[in-house]
Design a protein around this motif. Structure first.
Motif, short mmCIF file in Angstrom:
data_model
loop_
_atom_site.label_atom_id
_atom_site.label_comp_id
_atom_site.label_asym_id
_atom_site.label_seq_id
_atom_site.Cartn_x
_atom_site.Cartn_y
_atom_site.Cartn_z
N GLN A 71 96.07 30.82 23.07
CA GLN A 71 95.87 30.64 24.29
C GLN A 71 95.10 31.61 25.02
O GLN A 71 94.31 31.20 26.05
N GLY A 72 94.91 32.63 24.24
CA GLY A 72 93.99 33.56 25.00
C GLY A 72 92.56 33.31 25.15
O GLY A 72 91.75 33.63 25.89
N ASN A 73 92.02 32.04 24.29
CA ASN A 73 90.70 31.49 24.22
C ASN A 73 90.56 30.54 25.36
O ASN A 73 89.33 29.90 25.27
N PHE A 74 91.50 30.06 26.32
CA PHE A 74 91.33 29.08 26.99
C PHE A 74 90.12 28.92 27.79
O PHE A 74 89.33 28.02 27.68
N SER A 75 89.74 29.98 28.42
CA SER A 75 88.58 30.11 29.43
C SER A 75 87.18 29.83 28.72
O SER A 75 86.31 29.30 29.15
N ASN A 76 87.35 30.35 27.53
CA ASN A 76 86.05 30.32 26.57
C ASN A 76 85.95 28.93 26.20
O ASN A 76 84.92 28.22 26.04
N LEU B 176 86.91 26.16 27.44
CA LEU B 176 86.31 25.24 28.34
C LEU B 176 84.84 25.48 28.52
O LEU B 176 84.11 24.29 28.36
N PHE B 177 84.17 26.58 28.33
CA PHE B 177 82.75 26.56 28.35
C PHE B 177 82.31 26.16 27.27
O PHE B 177 81.08 25.47 27.21
N GLN B 178 82.93 26.21 26.01
CA GLN B 178 82.25 25.80 24.65
C GLN B 178 82.16 24.08 24.93
O GLN B 178 81.33 23.23 24.12
N ALA C 101 78.77 24.02 25.85
CA ALA C 101 77.70 24.14 24.84
C ALA C 101 77.84 23.27 23.88
O ALA C 101 76.62 22.96 23.15
N LEU D 263 98.10 23.98 27.95
CA LEU D 263 98.70 25.29 28.99
C LEU D 263 100.02 24.97 29.52
O LEU D 263 100.84 25.90 29.50
N LEU E 84 102.86 25.13 26.31
CA LEU E 84 103.01 26.50 26.36
C LEU E 84 103.84 27.34 27.26
O LEU E 84 104.74 27.88 26.91
N GLU F 101 80.09 27.70 19.43
CA GLU F 101 79.02 27.16 20.26
C GLU F 101 78.88 27.98 21.56
O GLU F 101 79.96 28.06 22.32
N THR G 190 81.17 32.94 26.50
CA THR G 190 81.28 32.82 27.83
C THR G 190 82.89 32.30 28.38
O THR G 190 83.38 31.49 27.60
N PHE G 191 83.03 32.95 29.55
CA PHE G 191 84.30 32.69 30.14
C PHE G 191 84.15 32.07 31.49
O PHE G 191 83.23 32.18 32.04
N LEU G 192 84.65 31.02 31.82
CA LEU G 192 84.61 30.38 33.23
C LEU G 192 85.02 30.88 34.29
O LEU G 192 85.18 30.39 35.40
N LEU H 254 91.75 38.54 28.19
CA LEU H 254 92.65 38.56 27.23
C LEU H 254 91.76 37.79 26.07
O LEU H 254 92.04 38.23 24.93
#
Lengths: 306, 306
Positions: A206-211, A213-215, A218, A241, A244, B119, B165-167, B244
């Protein structure tokens, strides 16, 4: 008790939509659906919108009862109906009657339910829960009401023990419409396996959620990931989310889904391997059942008009 | 090598803003800032917007060099400049020159950087990294560029080893402007202790992120939680999500922040107890330094015009 042929009007008035049903006893004889949800209306427009939408059902000889639930009873709605507080029976809600100019209608609005800690609120879902309990009085377990603001509710003996709201549908919509990702997810298609993959990614990391989204952007730019794939992953990330945060409600539990056929299907897909049992019900049917129950069981004559 | 008094124009052209600087050698003598970011422009409007903004700096006798970086080189920008791929030195970027009608300018646009897996892409931040390395050639560690799309970059010997990258900023803005929470966070005030509390909540129990968002509305309705408190928590939740997912970049590491004074301050506040060292630099200064470096070190005469 209800006169079996008495005409009355049930209204499900939410944030985004207005739905009214003309009933004779418990039989729906006509209905109307518009997008005049609470969030689009000023406080002084509610009576006008209601009367416009149901005018063909009104008669100059009689006053017809209109029973409404949902965000119409919120602070930004027609009249603020105080919340009933958890733990509470969903069969015993408060109701308030706003003053109306039109003599052909008498309007009653049901209260929502509030939880003191962790702080949470619902308006409309409690009516669906009442509708569900009518045919399943002994159910004890978890009820999920998926949607813009998904609710997970622990219930027992007609009571809401506790509940939590997740911003799932709304986060999905605003990211899809307003963020840089919008170019990568501009489709309504959902691929079920990819959705499940998205859910799984978030449940595992879950920690990588925000990244993640950007992926999506990309991968669209660099790998030509399709719109369908990206949209399915996006749905999966937000659903992941929610799952979880709500795991204590569903993991190896008996789960009831009350939602649209569309959402119920995806929630069942994600949950079925991990729950004890799962059953699906239509939210619009449960709302009607609930309003019908309250029409028969509230003593409207004793109510004060605000 | 650069003529010390040669006039040229540096442009930082991002998604939301346009910034141009007139320089004599490496000295800024004038500047202009507008909100004509890439996302507001059609492909055929870029030259017009540029010329309008810098017209007072143009002379009919000479052609002036304009060196730009940022989203202006993206697919939706003026001309798509292919990415340089990681791992790569930020001191050796590609550059493309779009055809222009106006004979008083010659425009060069720098490439962004792409990462194959996971990516990811950047356009503009690589120029800031180049600017930073000019005075810190031996830095090895993590660089954070906070903003709408925050970047965390692992660097060594002028090279980008990897990045994510984080949004963060964008999620904060769209939830604040378009979700049901907007009524509860309609302020720009941030209370530092409450922001830290929000970050901490997510770092300790990230699973509850989506429910915590809805609680901001419920706490406003039920407990009169102030707009300042809710807005600070909202900021903290999104910053917490980023921290995180980026923990391997900062935990007990040497960290460089390159951002606005405003964002640098909050990131330092959240990170300072957990990092080995932390230093702050201005993103606009680093962009100018970077563009100045490329002006002096790219051989523009050899470039093909697209």
């Amino acid at each position: 008790m209800q006169n079996k042929s008495e005409k009355w009007i049930a209204v499900d008035w939410g944030t985004s939509n207005f739905r009214a049903y003309l009933l004779e006893g418990s039989q729906v004889v006509d209905q109307v659906l518009t997008n005049e949800g609470m969030k689009f209306l000023n406080k002084n427009k509610f009576e006008k919108v209601l009367v416009n939408n149901i005018s063909k059902w009104l008669s100059s000889n009689n006053t017809i009862q209109v029973l409404a639930s949902g965000m119409v009873g919120a602070k930004q709605g027609w009249i603020e109906v105080p919340y009933t507080e958890t733990p509470c029976s969903v069969m015993k809600l408060k109701v308030l009657s706003p003053k109306v100019k039109n003599k052909k209608i008498k309007v009653y609005i049901l209260s929502g339910v509030a939880q003191n800690y962790p702080e949470d609120v619902m308006r409309g879902e409690e009516t669906q829960l009442a509708g569900y309990f009518l045919n399943h009085p002994n159910f004890s377990g978890s009820i999920c009401l998926p949607g813009t603001h998904s609710k997970w509710v622990k219930v027992k003996n007609y009571e809401i023990i506790n509940f939590n709201t997740f911003l799932t549908g709304e986060l999905y919509e605003i990211v899809k419409n307003y963020s840089v990702i919008k170019h990568s997810v501009s489709t309504e298609q959902i691929c079920e396996n990819t959705l499940l993959e998205g859910v799984d990614k978030i449940l595992k990391n879950q920690g990588n959620f925000s990244n993640e989204l950007f992926q999506l952007r990309a991968k669209h730019l660099l790998k030509n990931q399709t719109l369908d794939e990206s949209n399915s992953l996006l749905s999966g990330y937000f659903l992941g989310l929610e799952l979880l945060g709500s795991k204590h409600y569903w993991y190896k539990k008996d789960v009831i889904l009350i939602g649209s056929d569309y959402l119920n299907h995806f929630y069942e897909l994600c949950l079925k391997k991990e729950v004890n049992s799962i059953k699906k019900f239509s939210s619009s049917e449960m709302t009607l059942k609930g309003l019908n129950y309250f029409k028969n069981n509230l003593n409207f004559d004793d109510l004060m008009t605000s």
